[in-house]
Design an enzyme around this catalytic site. Structure first.
Site, PDB file in Angstrom:
ATOM      1  N   ARG A  36       0.784  -1.396  -0.034  1.00  0.00           N
ATOM      2  CA  ARG A  36      -0.031   0.078  -0.151  1.00  0.00           C
ATOM      3  C   ARG A  36       1.052   1.112  -0.037  1.00  0.00           C
ATOM      4  O   ARG A  36       0.631   2.173  -0.567  1.00  0.00           O
ATOM      5  CB  ARG A  36      -1.013   0.108   1.419  1.00  0.00           C
ATOM      6  CG  ARG A  36      -1.643   1.209   1.340  1.00  0.00           C
ATOM      7  CD  ARG A  36      -2.553   1.138   2.745  1.00  0.00           C
ATOM      8  NE  ARG A  36      -1.798   1.146   3.787  1.00  0.00           N
ATOM      9  CZ  ARG A  36      -2.229   1.386   5.198  1.00  0.00           C
ATOM     10  NH1 ARG A  36      -3.501   1.664   5.367  1.00  0.00           N
ATOM     11  NH2 ARG A  36      -1.448   1.331   6.049  1.00  0.00           N
ATOM     12  N   VAL A  81      -0.507  -8.935   4.994  1.00  0.00           N
ATOM     13  CA  VAL A  81      -0.677  -7.830   5.708  1.00  0.00           C
ATOM     14  C   VAL A  81      -1.329  -7.835   6.947  1.00  0.00           C
ATOM     15  O   VAL A  81      -1.559  -9.112   7.395  1.00  0.00           O
ATOM     16  CB  VAL A  81      -1.760  -6.785   4.606  1.00  0.00           C
ATOM     17  CG1 VAL A  81      -1.358  -6.558   3.562  1.00  0.00           C
ATOM     18  CG2 VAL A  81      -2.982  -7.616   4.669  1.00  0.00           C
ATOM     19  N   SER A 135       3.899 -20.165   9.582  1.00  0.00           N
ATOM     20  CA  SER A 135       4.408 -20.096  10.888  1.00  0.00           C
ATOM     21  C   SER A 135       6.107 -20.165  10.872  1.00  0.00           C
ATOM     22  O   SER A 135       6.898 -20.728   9.839  1.00  0.00           O
ATOM     23  CB  SER A 135       4.425 -21.188  11.873  1.00  0.00           C
ATOM     24  OG  SER A 135       5.085 -21.061  13.211  1.00  0.00           O
ATOM     25  N   LYS A 207      -3.406 -23.148  12.587  1.00  0.00           N
ATOM     26  CA  LYS A 207      -2.159 -22.370  12.878  1.00  0.00           C
ATOM     27  C   LYS A 207      -2.608 -21.685  14.241  1.00  0.00           C
ATOM     28  O   LYS A 207      -1.546 -21.547  15.079  1.00  0.00           O
ATOM     29  CB  LYS A 207      -2.007 -21.324  11.740  1.00  0.00           C
ATOM     30  CG  LYS A 207      -1.390 -19.966  11.987  1.00  0.00           C
ATOM     31  CD  LYS A 207       0.197 -20.514  12.294  1.00  0.00           C
ATOM     32  CE  LYS A 207       1.185 -19.508  12.798  1.00  0.00           C
ATOM     33  NZ  LYS A 207       0.997 -18.104  12.991  1.00  0.00           N
ATOM     34  N   HIS A 210      -1.547 -24.031  16.895  1.00  0.00           N
ATOM     35  CA  HIS A 210      -0.065 -23.891  16.888  1.00  0.00           C
ATOM     36  C   HIS A 210       0.336 -23.131  17.940  1.00  0.00           C
ATOM     37  O   HIS A 210       1.182 -22.912  18.856  1.00  0.00           O
ATOM     38  CB  HIS A 210       0.625 -23.950  15.470  1.00  0.00           C
ATOM     39  CG  HIS A 210       2.058 -23.395  15.363  1.00  0.00           C
ATOM     40  ND1 HIS A 210       2.154 -22.168  15.589  1.00  0.00           N
ATOM     41  CD2 HIS A 210       3.079 -24.085  15.031  1.00  0.00           C
ATOM     42  CE1 HIS A 210       3.699 -22.009  15.859  1.00  0.00           C
ATOM     43  NE2 HIS A 210       4.187 -23.073  15.472  1.00  0.00           N
ATOM     44  N   ASN A 211      -0.143 -21.639  17.507  1.00  0.00           N
ATOM     45  CA  ASN A 211       0.280 -20.638  18.449  1.00  0.00           C
ATOM     46  C   ASN A 211      -0.349 -20.963  19.904  1.00  0.00           C
ATOM     47  O   ASN A 211       0.586 -20.405  20.947  1.00  0.00           O
ATOM     48  CB  ASN A 211      -0.392 -19.209  17.879  1.00  0.00           C
ATOM     49  CG  ASN A 211       0.206 -18.751  16.787  1.00  0.00           C
ATOM     50  OD1 ASN A 211       0.697 -19.720  16.101  1.00  0.00           O
ATOM     51  ND2 ASN A 211       0.069 -17.536  16.377  1.00  0.00           N
ATOM     52  N   GLU A 214       2.256 -23.007  21.456  1.00  0.00           N
ATOM     53  CA  GLU A 214       3.400 -22.275  21.648  1.00  0.00           C
ATOM     54  C   GLU A 214       3.440 -21.447  22.954  1.00  0.00           C
ATOM     55  O   GLU A 214       4.199 -21.545  23.765  1.00  0.00           O
ATOM     56  CB  GLU A 214       3.370 -21.315  20.372  1.00  0.00           C
ATOM     57  CG  GLU A 214       4.684 -20.373  20.344  1.00  0.00           C
ATOM     58  CD  GLU A 214       4.499 -19.317  19.330  1.00  0.00           C
ATOM     59  OE1 GLU A 214       4.232 -19.801  18.092  1.00  0.00           O
ATOM     60  OE2 GLU A 214       4.868 -18.109  19.606  1.00  0.00           O
TER      61      GLU A 214
HETATM   62  P1  NBP Z   1       2.423  -6.390   9.918  1.00  0.00           P
HETATM   63  O1  NBP Z   1       1.404  -7.325  10.662  1.00  0.00           O
HETATM   64  O2  NBP Z   1       3.142  -5.285  10.694  1.00  0.00           O
HETATM   65  O3  NBP Z   1       1.595  -5.628   8.764  1.00  0.00           O
HETATM   66  C1  NBP Z   1       2.088  -4.777   8.082  1.00  0.00           C
HETATM   67  C2  NBP Z   1       1.655  -4.933   6.583  1.00  0.00           C
HETATM   68  O4  NBP Z   1       0.205  -4.520   6.578  1.00  0.00           O
HETATM   69  C3  NBP Z   1       2.219  -3.766   5.757  1.00  0.00           C
HETATM   70  O5  NBP Z   1       2.398  -3.957   4.325  1.00  0.00           O
HETATM   71  C4  NBP Z   1       1.131  -2.854   5.644  1.00  0.00           C
HETATM   72  O6  NBP Z   1       1.228  -1.900   4.696  1.00  0.00           O
HETATM   73  C5  NBP Z   1      -0.069  -3.272   5.818  1.00  0.00           C
HETATM   74  N1  NBP Z   1      -1.503  -2.682   5.859  1.00  0.00           N
HETATM   75  C6  NBP Z   1      -1.676  -2.242   7.094  1.00  0.00           C
HETATM   76 BR1  NBP Z   1      -0.793  -2.204   8.629  1.00  0.00          BR
HETATM   77  N2  NBP Z   1      -2.933  -1.675   6.769  1.00  0.00           N
HETATM   78  C7  NBP Z   1      -3.283  -1.827   5.765  1.00  0.00           C
HETATM   79  C8  NBP Z   1      -4.443  -1.612   5.139  1.00  0.00           C
HETATM   80  N3  NBP Z   1      -5.474  -0.729   5.674  1.00  0.00           N
HETATM   81  N4  NBP Z   1      -4.551  -1.891   3.581  1.00  0.00           N
HETATM   82  C9  NBP Z   1      -3.530  -2.379   2.953  1.00  0.00           C
HETATM   83  N5  NBP Z   1      -2.396  -2.808   3.690  1.00  0.00           N
HETATM   84  C10 NBP Z   1      -2.200  -2.348   5.080  1.00  0.00           C
HETATM   85  O7  NBP Z   1       3.306  -7.265   9.071  1.00  0.00           O
HETATM   86  P2  NBP Z   1       4.311  -8.699   9.433  1.00  0.00           P
HETATM   87  O8  NBP Z   1       4.567  -8.539  10.766  1.00  0.00           O
HETATM   88  O9  NBP Z   1       4.965  -8.789   8.348  1.00  0.00           O
HETATM   89  O10 NBP Z   1       2.932  -9.770   9.297  1.00  0.00           O
HETATM   90  C11 NBP Z   1       2.132  -9.945   8.126  1.00  0.00           C
HETATM   91  C12 NBP Z   1       1.061 -10.706   8.545  1.00  0.00           C
HETATM   92  O11 NBP Z   1       1.735 -12.187   8.945  1.00  0.00           O
HETATM   93  C13 NBP Z   1       0.124 -10.658   9.752  1.00  0.00           C
HETATM   94  O12 NBP Z   1      -1.081 -11.003   9.575  1.00  0.00           O
HETATM   95  C14 NBP Z   1       0.915 -11.265  10.793  1.00  0.00           C
HETATM   96  O13 NBP Z   1       0.037 -11.537  11.800  1.00  0.00           O
HETATM   97  C15 NBP Z   1       1.152 -12.690  10.165  1.00  0.00           C
HETATM   98  N6  NBP Z   1       2.572 -13.208  10.827  1.00  0.00           N
HETATM   99  C16 NBP Z   1       3.437 -12.434  11.369  1.00  0.00           C
HETATM  100  C17 NBP Z   1       4.528 -13.238  11.916  1.00  0.00           C
HETATM  101  C18 NBP Z   1       5.562 -12.641  12.426  1.00  0.00           C
HETATM  102  O14 NBP Z   1       6.610 -13.052  13.028  1.00  0.00           O
HETATM  103  N7  NBP Z   1       5.707 -11.224  12.519  1.00  0.00           N
HETATM  104  C19 NBP Z   1       4.472 -14.654  11.941  1.00  0.00           C
HETATM  105  C20 NBP Z   1       3.401 -15.477  11.262  1.00  0.00           C
HETATM  106  C21 NBP Z   1       2.322 -14.586  10.703  1.00  0.00           C
HETATM  107  P3  NBP Z   1       1.773  -0.249   4.862  1.00  0.00           P
HETATM  108  O15 NBP Z   1       3.201  -0.669   4.717  1.00  0.00           O
HETATM  109  O16 NBP Z   1       1.354   0.309   3.726  1.00  0.00           O
HETATM  110  O17 NBP Z   1       1.365   0.157   6.135  1.00  0.00           O
END
Ligand code: NBP
Length: 503
Positions: A36, A81, A135, A207, A210-211, A214
């Site tokens: 975005r 996202v 994960s 998933k 899993h959490n 965890e």
């Molecule tokens: P985040 O969960 O922090 O999300 C950031 C992303 O969401 C950015 O690309 C941001 O775009 C986008 N975004 C948001 Br915030 N609001 C938006 C909107 N209204 N419209 C479009 N895009 C939007 O990122 P992450 O930590 O990489 O995790 C991504 C997904 O994977 C999440 O669902 C998370 O729960 C899951 N997950 C994360 C982990 C981990 O270890 N971090 C592990 C497993 C799963 P922008 O840059 O334009 O704000």
């Protein structure tokens, strides 16, 4: 002209999206990416210039229509996202650009009911929707995550080759995770840590469990650490060495391995060990609470998993706890001297509790599959968790083996291997809990896991009195032990001696 088109697209270039995109590119797939905020896309493309062979395989777009048109049909578009409203907003923005048969894959931590809703909505419009648990955090996404996909079988067959390529791999001879990949050098061979989970929200549900597991895995490790610290007076570094040793045996797992590292880490900003300076107030992002809520809703006894969520909540009341520590008294901890024996007992308590925690997670999934009309393959799920994810552990192979021997296994504790571990370890486990209780050291996860075992193995429980109480104040009726099941009775309790009536 399809030759220049990307094999797959990805939206969302935060930590997970960037790393998964590089993983996909490492496997030779051409990938189109979009975010975005377009600055993130441009920054990522700069990062790709330093990553082989990403610079050739990744193309960034700042316009969503151009991004969608750059992908081969039927398009596969992965969303990474923020879960919730951001996922809905991203899907709504994509919809006008999609064509019949295109597949949207949500790799975020979505709530499974949202995934069920989204799958229904998109399929009504002629698109496919896959909810895929991912994960393993940042490193998993980059070099091999554990992937839990669900949706239609047709959509899965289109995504499957890519998902199998990028997933973590298990050595098919040893059953151990294959050593990690490096940028541009993906792991060759091995059994991938992914498989079709089921329709609609099944992947995100698995998933979520899993959490939840965890949470309890981490809490159990913390209780083992805390007992060694408070009851045995051991320093963090010494405890770290114990975990290092445990990691060589049945407890071998990612969480035990990182615990050993964490405990031996010196404070880079001062004296002593870093862990002793970390504030004891735990955070949480909600998937543990979802698991506990689902267990409550389905009536599945996942008490230890819920306890782990409550333990985090209690820890977060740091200021209140500090004040209460000056008011509420308990026993003074008496240091134990038989260190070797107590460490061994703690290890047994940890392993037995862990078995109960996993039994609860699998029992919960068994309830969920009935409630949501899924057919889950529990052995395959344990295999998917064997590599790439946070709860990866050697003993998961024992779970896969247990379900291979008896696909209809009612409870993991009834598998002969696990029964034997519980039989041999429970004396130590009970001793450890008794010691903790006598010394006023909280061990909520050890204790609730044992209560689960003791409850499950009890042919009789005091629920007879409970049913009588319910009938007394609310005429809720009861069944009788001397009558067949399904016949319900009521008696006018205060008037003892009056005849009971069948309801
Ligand atoms: P985040 O969960 O922090 O999300 C950031 C992303 O969401 C950015 O690309 C941001 O775009 C986008 N975004 C948001 Br915030 N609001 C938006 C909107 N209204 N419209 C479009 N895009 C939007 O990122 P992450 O930590 O990489 O995790 C991504 C997904 O994977 C999440 O669902 C998370 O729960 C899951 N997950 C994360 C982990 C981990 O270890 N971090 C592990 C497993 C799963 P922008 O840059 O334009 O704000």
């Amino acid at each position: 002209m399809t030759t220049n088109l990307a094999d797959i697209g990805l939206v969302g270039l935060a930590v997970m999206g960037q790393n998964l995109a590089l993983n996909i590119a490492d496997h030779g797939y051409h990938i189109a990416v979009y975010n975005r905020n377009s600055e993130k896309t441009l920054d990522f493309i700069k990062r790709c210039e330093h990553e082989e062979p990403a610079h050739e395989h990744v193309k960034g777009y700042v316009d969503m229509l151009a991004f969608v048109r750059a992908i081969k049909r039927p398009r596969k578009i992965v969303l990474l996202v923020k879960a919730g409203a951001a996922t809905d907003a991203t899907i709504e923005a994509l919809l006008p650009h999609l064509e019949q048969g295109d597949i949207v894959i949500d790799g975020g931590n979505a709530h499974w009911l949202d995934t069920i809703r989204r799958e229904k909505h998109l399929s009504s419009l002629g698109f496919a929707f896959i909810g895929s648990g991912v994960s393993g955090g940042e490193t998993g996404a980059r070099f091999g995550p554990s992937l839990m996909p669900s949706g239609t079988l047709e959509a899965w067959s289109s995504l499957e080759p890519i998902w199998r390529d990028i997933a973590a791999k298990i050595d098919h001879k040893t059953g151990e995770p294959l050593p990690g990949a490096a940028p541009g050098k993906p792991v060759e061979g091995g059994v991938p840590c992914t498989a079709y989970i089921g329709p609609n929200g099944a992947g995100h549900y698995v998933k979520m469990v899993h959490n939840g597991i965890e949470y309890i895995d981490m809490q159990l490790i913390c209780e083992a650490y805390w007992l060694m610290k408070t009851l045995l007076g051991m320093e963090a570094g010494e405890i770290g060495k114990v975990f290092q040793e445990w990691n060589e045996g049945v407890l071998s797992s990612f969480l035990i391995e990182i615990t050993a590292d964490i405990l031996q880490q010196k404070d880079p900003a001062g004296e002593g060990y870093l862990v002793d300076k970390v504030l004891d107030a735990a955070g949480q992002k909600g998937t543990g609470q979802w698991t506990a809520s689902s267990a409550l809703e389905l009536g599945a006894p996942a008490n230890a998993i819920a306890e782990a969520v409550f333990a985090r909540a209690l820890s977060a009341l740091k200021d209140e706890r500090v004040k209460a520590s000056k008011v509420l008294q308990g026993p003074v901890v008496k240091l134990e001297t038989d260190r070797v024996a107590i460490i061994e007992a703690i290890r047994d308590a940890l392993y037995c509790s862990k078995i109960c925690a996993y039994a609860q997670g699998f029992q919960l999934m068994a309830e969920a599959q009935i409630a949501y009309a899924w057919t889950l393959n529990f052995g395959a799920i344990a295999h998917i968790w064997r590599g790439g994810c946070i709860i990866r552990a050697r003993f998961l192979q024992k779970i896969t083996d247990a379900y291979a021997t008896d696909p209809g296994l009612k409870n993991l504790m009834l598998d002969p291997y696990f029964t034997e571990v519980l039989h041999t370890g429970q004396a130590h486990w009970r001793e450890v809990i008794a010691l903790a209780v006598r010394n006023g050291i909280p061990v909520p996860a050890f204790g609730s896991a044992l209560a689960y075992l003791d409850g499950y193995r009890s042919a009789s429980l005091p629920a007879n009195l409970l049913q009588a109480q319910r009938d007394y104040f609310g005429a809720h009726t009861y069944e009788r032990t001397d009558q067949s099941r399904g016949r319900f009775f009521h008696v006018d309790w205060p008037a003892v001696g009056r005849p009971q009536s069948e309801m």
